[in-house]
Design a protein around this motif. Sequence first.
Motif, short mmCIF file in Angstrom:
data_model
loop_
_atom_site.label_atom_id
_atom_site.label_comp_id
_atom_site.label_asym_id
_atom_site.label_seq_id
_atom_site.Cartn_x
_atom_site.Cartn_y
_atom_site.Cartn_z
N LYS A 194 0.83 -1.20 0.00
CA LYS A 194 0.00 0.00 0.00
C LYS A 194 0.87 1.25 0.00
CE LYS A 194 -4.01 -1.86 2.33
NZ LYS A 194 -4.94 -1.66 3.45
N PRO A 200 1.76 5.13 1.17
CA PRO A 200 1.57 5.86 2.43
C PRO A 200 0.31 6.72 2.38
CG PRO A 200 3.81 6.12 1.62
CD PRO A 200 3.04 5.42 0.55
N LYS A 201 -0.28 6.98 3.54
CA LYS A 201 -1.56 7.71 3.61
C LYS A 201 -1.47 9.10 2.97
CE LYS A 201 -3.33 5.58 7.78
NZ LYS A 201 -3.75 5.81 9.17
N GLY A 202 -0.40 9.82 3.22
CA GLY A 202 -0.30 11.19 2.75
C GLY A 202 0.11 11.34 1.30
N TYR A 236 -1.42 10.60 -1.52
CA TYR A 236 -2.47 11.11 -2.40
C TYR A 236 -2.62 12.62 -2.23
CZ TYR A 236 -3.42 6.19 -3.02
OH TYR A 236 -3.29 4.87 -3.31
#
Length: 89
Positions: free
Chosen positions: A4, A6-8, A10
Amino acid sequence: MNLKHPKGLYMLSTLEACERFSFYGTGAIIVLYMISILSFNKPLASQFYGFYGGLVYLTLLDGYIADKFIGNRKSILIGGILMARGQFH
């Protein structure tokens, strides 16, 4: 294995795309304004565009300092807000 992103990522990639659009769009508008409204000749308008581009890349040092003292997340958020404010002002 974790595949996946990393969250930031996008938010960061969206902000980077907006920043590039802002940079090139503003540069084109500045040159057209100087030539058509201020009656600058093309070489002088191009020179001012070069100064504009140089000053934008000079601020990379400011970004490093902001990341160091403010933090990555807050720097990205504040930078995005300031960029949007500048475009809509």
